[in-house]
Structure formats: structure tokens, C-alpha cells
Design a protein around this motif. Structure first.
Motif, short mmCIF file in Angstrom:
data_model
loop_
_atom_site.label_atom_id
_atom_site.label_comp_id
_atom_site.label_asym_id
_atom_site.label_seq_id
_atom_site.Cartn_x
_atom_site.Cartn_y
_atom_site.Cartn_z
N LEU A 107 -45.90 -23.48 8.93
CA LEU A 107 -45.25 -22.27 8.44
C LEU A 107 -45.58 -22.09 6.96
O LEU A 107 -45.18 -22.91 6.12
CB LEU A 107 -43.73 -22.38 8.64
CG LEU A 107 -42.89 -21.11 8.54
CD1 LEU A 107 -43.28 -20.10 9.62
CD2 LEU A 107 -41.41 -21.45 8.65
N THR A 108 -46.32 -21.04 6.62
CA THR A 108 -46.74 -20.85 5.24
C THR A 108 -45.64 -20.20 4.41
O THR A 108 -44.69 -19.62 4.94
CB THR A 108 -47.99 -19.95 5.18
OG1 THR A 108 -47.62 -18.62 5.60
CG2 THR A 108 -49.09 -20.49 6.08
N ASP A 109 -45.80 -20.27 3.08
CA ASP A 109 -44.85 -19.63 2.19
C ASP A 109 -44.79 -18.13 2.44
O ASP A 109 -43.70 -17.52 2.41
CB ASP A 109 -45.22 -19.89 0.73
CG ASP A 109 -44.98 -21.34 0.32
OD1 ASP A 109 -44.16 -22.01 0.99
OD2 ASP A 109 -45.59 -21.79 -0.66
N ALA A 110 -45.94 -17.53 2.69
CA ALA A 110 -45.98 -16.08 2.95
C ALA A 110 -45.24 -15.74 4.24
O ALA A 110 -44.53 -14.73 4.31
CB ALA A 110 -47.43 -15.61 3.02
N GLU A 111 -45.38 -16.57 5.26
CA GLU A 111 -44.69 -16.33 6.52
C GLU A 111 -43.18 -16.47 6.34
O GLU A 111 -42.40 -15.70 6.90
CB GLU A 111 -45.20 -17.29 7.59
CG GLU A 111 -46.59 -16.95 8.09
CD GLU A 111 -47.15 -18.03 9.01
OE1 GLU A 111 -47.93 -17.67 9.92
OE2 GLU A 111 -46.80 -19.22 8.81
N ILE A 112 -42.77 -17.47 5.58
CA ILE A 112 -41.34 -17.65 5.31
C ILE A 112 -40.79 -16.42 4.60
O ILE A 112 -39.72 -15.90 4.94
CB ILE A 112 -41.09 -18.92 4.47
CG1 ILE A 112 -41.36 -20.18 5.31
CG2 ILE A 112 -39.65 -18.94 3.94
CD1 ILE A 112 -41.24 -21.47 4.54
N GLU A 113 -41.52 -15.93 3.62
CA GLU A 113 -41.05 -14.79 2.83
C GLU A 113 -40.94 -13.53 3.69
O GLU A 113 -40.09 -12.67 3.44
CB GLU A 113 -41.99 -14.54 1.64
CG GLU A 113 -41.40 -13.65 0.56
CD GLU A 113 -40.12 -14.21 -0.03
OE1 GLU A 113 -39.23 -13.39 -0.33
OE2 GLU A 113 -39.99 -15.44 -0.17
N GLY A 114 -41.76 -13.42 4.72
CA GLY A 114 -41.76 -12.21 5.54
C GLY A 114 -40.90 -12.28 6.78
O GLY A 114 -40.92 -11.36 7.60
N LEU A 115 -40.12 -13.35 6.94
CA LEU A 115 -39.34 -13.52 8.17
C LEU A 115 -38.23 -12.48 8.29
O LEU A 115 -37.51 -12.21 7.34
CB LEU A 115 -38.71 -14.92 8.21
CG LEU A 115 -39.62 -16.11 8.50
CD1 LEU A 115 -38.83 -17.41 8.39
CD2 LEU A 115 -40.25 -16.00 9.88
N ASP A 116 -38.13 -11.91 9.50
CA ASP A 116 -36.94 -11.18 9.88
C ASP A 116 -36.35 -11.89 11.10
O ASP A 116 -36.83 -12.96 11.50
CB ASP A 116 -37.24 -9.70 10.16
CG ASP A 116 -38.28 -9.51 11.28
OD1 ASP A 116 -38.57 -10.48 12.02
OD2 ASP A 116 -38.79 -8.38 11.41
N ALA A 117 -35.32 -11.33 11.71
CA ALA A 117 -34.63 -12.02 12.81
C ALA A 117 -35.58 -12.30 13.98
O ALA A 117 -35.60 -13.41 14.52
CB ALA A 117 -33.43 -11.19 13.27
N ALA A 118 -36.36 -11.31 14.37
CA ALA A 118 -37.25 -11.48 15.52
C ALA A 118 -38.35 -12.49 15.21
O ALA A 118 -38.68 -13.35 16.05
CB ALA A 118 -37.85 -10.13 15.91
#
Length: 473
Positions: A62-73
Motif C-alpha cells: 500500500l503506497t503513500d499515494a494510495e493511502i492518501e486517496g482512500l475512501d470507504a469503498a
């Protein structure tokens, strides 16, 4: 007052209390809550990936960018579950801080498997106890000022005494900690202390309240008339509304299911003044999944979700959990229009405690509710399940007076079991042994149900072993 010696902790405590008070008063809207949850959810992911050996591996992709873009789904799609087996297997590798950076060490009971470490650091205790303090203030104030509170639970390696002692201290109430099953205390001394100190509130399990009532009657005392209890705060076991009503009647006190929590998950739900359990959404992110498929459960027409509860901690303490499958069935309902912004949380029993009765899947909550709603004044109960002529049958042992009114109620119980599950049912009056007091140590099912259709399981054997020791005292 330990926070006064640490500026950062002092600031954290003040900020946590202010936020909980604002939320409790209804000052947060949905947009602010969502922003708070996802900001802290992302921080928890970064925190555990950096600090926990287990999560460093589990979340490595899980990259930093993916963490920053997380929503509920996206969170549900990309972040894997944490399970109870992970906790058992990984033990100290689950931690995000070493034990030396915690203030206290707890662990699970270990009655049916290896105990898992559950240390708490100051962040854990401040965040959780602030939420309880704010919620409990309204409850205690409804029942008078300057309470003397008995915390009837073990303190060694268990959080009960420390947590409730701290919360009651925050609220200005005196506390006495005692464990009636201890050979040093015992039930006789515990009952004496309840009367001598004129204790007005008790934190304990429902099983403990039942045991104390039995011992009081043996001593010639009337629980309703000879004690000063006004408030019963139950924890550690499944509690249905009818059980609360029955135990409250026995002690002439108002009974609450005071929290939903575990050693691993800390505080997940807390009682409010209206008597209902509600979520703690500033501290916990909640998901409800289908226990079979693991998929998120969609709300029904009333916006209610029913399924297995999954939680993620929104604070960064000693052991934050990410998408932790609690193994518990719950019903989550919208907050409603009664002033509280928190969702209503109703525990329905463990997923593994569901019982098949003639092809119908029955939860612990449904089984207990059907029995106790037709057994007014019941002091204790136990259920035996068997199969005769290809039909599941029930025998219910009730500890309650065998009166004409009770026998009339039994007819209703027999009819209800037949209608709901197609089960013939018999009712027996008896004084039950210590097996029913083991729910908090083992499980509701091990304490309350003997299923003769299956071989004895390790949990039932563990409950029997505890019961034998308690009966022998």
C-alpha cells in the motif's frame, strides 16, 4: 493527573475531552465527522505500517499515494482484514510500540487458547476513557450525586478495574475494587462491603449480578430492599433488554449495558443516558460485513446494517488494529432524532455462537430474548438442545419462583419456540450452578447452552472447569 507532567499528553487529553463533549452535544455534522475519520484512518495506516512488524508486511504493497486517496469503498477493497488468529499467531509483532513504552500490560483470558498481549499506552487510555467519561456523566447524574461505585472485576492482567476506576475518578465518584471470586474477598465479604459502604452503583457482568443475588438470598437478605444500589453497569457478556429489566428488578436499580468492548479492541460502544449502546465514531471506524463472504453489508430500507462488525482504530496507541474482524454480530442503526449523533449499536452475539434449530439460524440475542421475554422475574437460565425423532427440542432451566403466573408464562414460551423455530420445549425450575457465571471468561454459548447434538467443544470444557472450581468454594 499524570498528564500534567507531560505537555503533549496534557494537550491530547484536553483536546480529546473537548472533541468528545462537542460531538456528544451534537455539534459535529456528517461532513466534519467523515473528515475526522478518514484523516485519522490514514494516519493509523501510516503509523502501523511504520511501527508494527505484522502490519509492515501486511500493508507493504500500500503506497503513500494510495493511502492518501482512500475512501470507504477503496479502503474495503484494498486493505485486508486482521483476524483473531492473526493476533494469536503474531502476538508481540502486532504491537506498534514496545511494552516498555506502554503504561500498563493486559492480555486476554487465555481460557480457550493462547492469551494475546494487549498493552495500553497513555494515548489508548486517554482517548478511550475520555469517551466513557463524557457518556457516563449523564447516566450517573440521573441517579444522584457522589456515588460510591463498586467495580466487581479482576484487576490483574485485565483492564476492567483500571478503566472504570479512572472514569469514575474523572466523574468525582468514590470507587472500591473487589473480585468476589477471589479467595481473599469472597461473596460474603463482598456483600458486606456493598451494604457497609452503601454502594450505589456497580460495574460487573450480568452473571456476577445473578451470583450476588443468589448469595444475598442465602444470607437471608433481599437484594431489592437490603442494599442501596441505584445503578447497575453491565459489561463482559451479551445483554438483552429483558435481561436488563429482570436484573434491574431483582436489585431495584436501573440496569445498563454499559459498553461494548474487548481487551483487543478497547471501547467500541458505550451506553448513553437513553439506555442504548452507541458507537464511538471519533475513536473507531466501523464496517459491517457478511460473515460468510466478507463483503460489506448494504443498509436496508431503514438504513440498518446487520452483520459481523469490523473496526479500525482512529488513534495511534500501543496496538492499533486495522479492519479487525471482531467475530461479533451486530445491528447498526442510524442515530435518530433524539439528540445523540452516534449510531445505535446492538450486539447480537458471536458469529460462531449462532445455532441451527430445525433449519433456522438463531443468534444468541434472539434465543435469550425469546426465553426471558416470557419469564418475568427470572434470576438465571440455561438451555439444553437435543434432537428427537429428527426434530430439534429445547429444555429451559429457569431459576425463578414456580408460581401460577410463571406457569401461565411458560405456555407462552412453549408456543413461541414452536412458532419461531419449530422446537418442542419443556420448562424446568431449578437453582443453577456456576456454569452460567462463566460467560465473560469463555463465551455466552458455553455458559448458557448445552448442545447435546454435537460433541463437547473446548469452550464448553473450559466453562465446566471454571464452574467446578467456583462450585467447590
Amino acid at each position: 493527573m499524570f498528564t500534567i507532567f507531560d505537555d503533549e499528553l496534557d494537550a491530547l487529553a484536553r483536546r480529546s475531552v473537548a472533541q468528545q463533549q462537542e460531538f456528544h452535544a451534537g455539534s459535529w455534522d456528517g461532513e466534519r465527522l467523515s473528515a475526522h475519520q478518514f484523516e485519522n484512518l490514514r494516519e493509523s495506516l501510516r503509523y502501523v505500517r511504520k511501527r508494527s512488524p505484522f502490519y509492515a508486511g501486511r500493508l507493504a504493497g500500500l503506497t503513500d499515494a494510495e493511502i492518501e486517496g482512500l475512501d470507504a469503498a477503496e479502503f474495503a477493497r484494498t486493505v485486508p482484514f486482521t483476524t483473531k488468529q492473526d493476533l494469536r499467531d503474531q502476538r508481540y509483532d502486532m504491537l506498534s510500540r514496545p511494552v516498555s513504552e506502554s503504561w500498563v500490560f493486559y492480555e486476554t483470558t487465555g481460557t480457550t487458547g493462547p492469551a494475546t498481549p494487549c498493552p495500553r499506552d497513555n494515548t489508548d487510555s486517554i482517548i478511550n476513557n475520555a469517551a466513557l467519561t463524557v457518556a457516563y456523566r449523564d447516566i450517573f447524574e440521573q441517579h444522584g450525586d457522589h456515588h460510591v461505585v463498586a467495580v466487581l472485576g479482576p484487576t490483574e492482567l485485565h483492564s476492567t478495574g483500571d478503566t472504570f476506576g479512572d472514569v469514575c475518578r474523572n466523574l468525582g465518584h468514590a470507587v472500591v475494587k473487589m473480585w468476589p471470586h477471589s479467595p481473599v474477598v469472597g461473596f460474603e465479604r463482598a456483600l458486606h462491603m456493598l451494604r457497609e459502604l452503601r454502594v450505589t452503583a456497580v460495574f460487573c457482568t450480568p452473571g456476577m449480578a445473578m451470583s450476588l443475588a443468589k448469595e444475598a438470598r442465602k444470607a437471608g437478605l433481599d437484594p431489592a430492599a437490603d442494599f442501596d444500589l441505584r445503578l447497575l453497569m453491565f459489561v463482559g457478556e451479551l445483554v438483552t433488554p429483558k435481561l436488563l429489566e429482570n436484573l434491574g428488578g431483582i436489585w431495584n436499580a436501573r440496569a445498563y449495558s454499559c459498553m461494548y468492548a474487548s481487551q483487543e479492541s478497547s471501547i467500541v460502544g458505550t451506553a448513553h443516558a437513553d439506555g442504548r449502546l452507541r458507537t464511538v465514531p471519533l475513536n473507531v471506524y466501523y464496517e459491517v460485513i457478511d460473515p460468510g463472504t466478507g463483503e460489506l453489508v448494504a443498509p436496508d430500507a431503514r438504513r440498518v446494517r446487520t452483520g459481523e462488525l469490523v473496526i479500525t482504530h482512529l488513534y495511534q496507541g500501543a496496538k492499533p488494529l486495522v479492519r479487525y474482524r471482531t467475530g461479533d454480530l451486530v445491528r447498526l442503526e442510524p442515530a435518530g432524532d433524539d439528540g445523540s449523533p452516534a449510531q445505535v449499536l446492538t450486539p447480537l452475539g458471536r458469529v460462531r455462537d449462532r445455532i441451527d434449530l430445525n433449519g433456522r439460524t438463531v443468534t444468541a440475542y434472539e434465543l435469550e430474548d425469546l426465553v426471558l421475554s416470557r419469564a418475568p422475574g427470572c434470576r438465571d437460565y440455561h438451555i439444553t438442545i437435543d434432537r428427537e425423532a429428527d426434530v430439534d427440542v429445547l429444555a429451559v432451566d429457569l431459576d425463578m419462583p414456580d408460581t401460577a403466573a410463571a406457569r401461565d408464562a411458560h405456555a407462552s414460551l412453549v408456543a413461541a419456540a414452536a412458532d419461531a423455530w419449530g422446537c418442542p420445549l419443556t420448562v424446568r425450575h431449578t437453582e443453577l450452578g456456576a456454569i452460567t457465571t462463566t460467560g465473560a471468561m469463555v463465551s455466552w454459548k458455553a455458559a448458557r447452552v448445552r448442545d447435546l447434538r454435537t460433541a463437547s467443544d473446548p469452550e464448553h470444557e473450559a466453562a465446566l472447569a471454571i464452574a467446578r472450581r467456583r462450585d467447590a468454594r
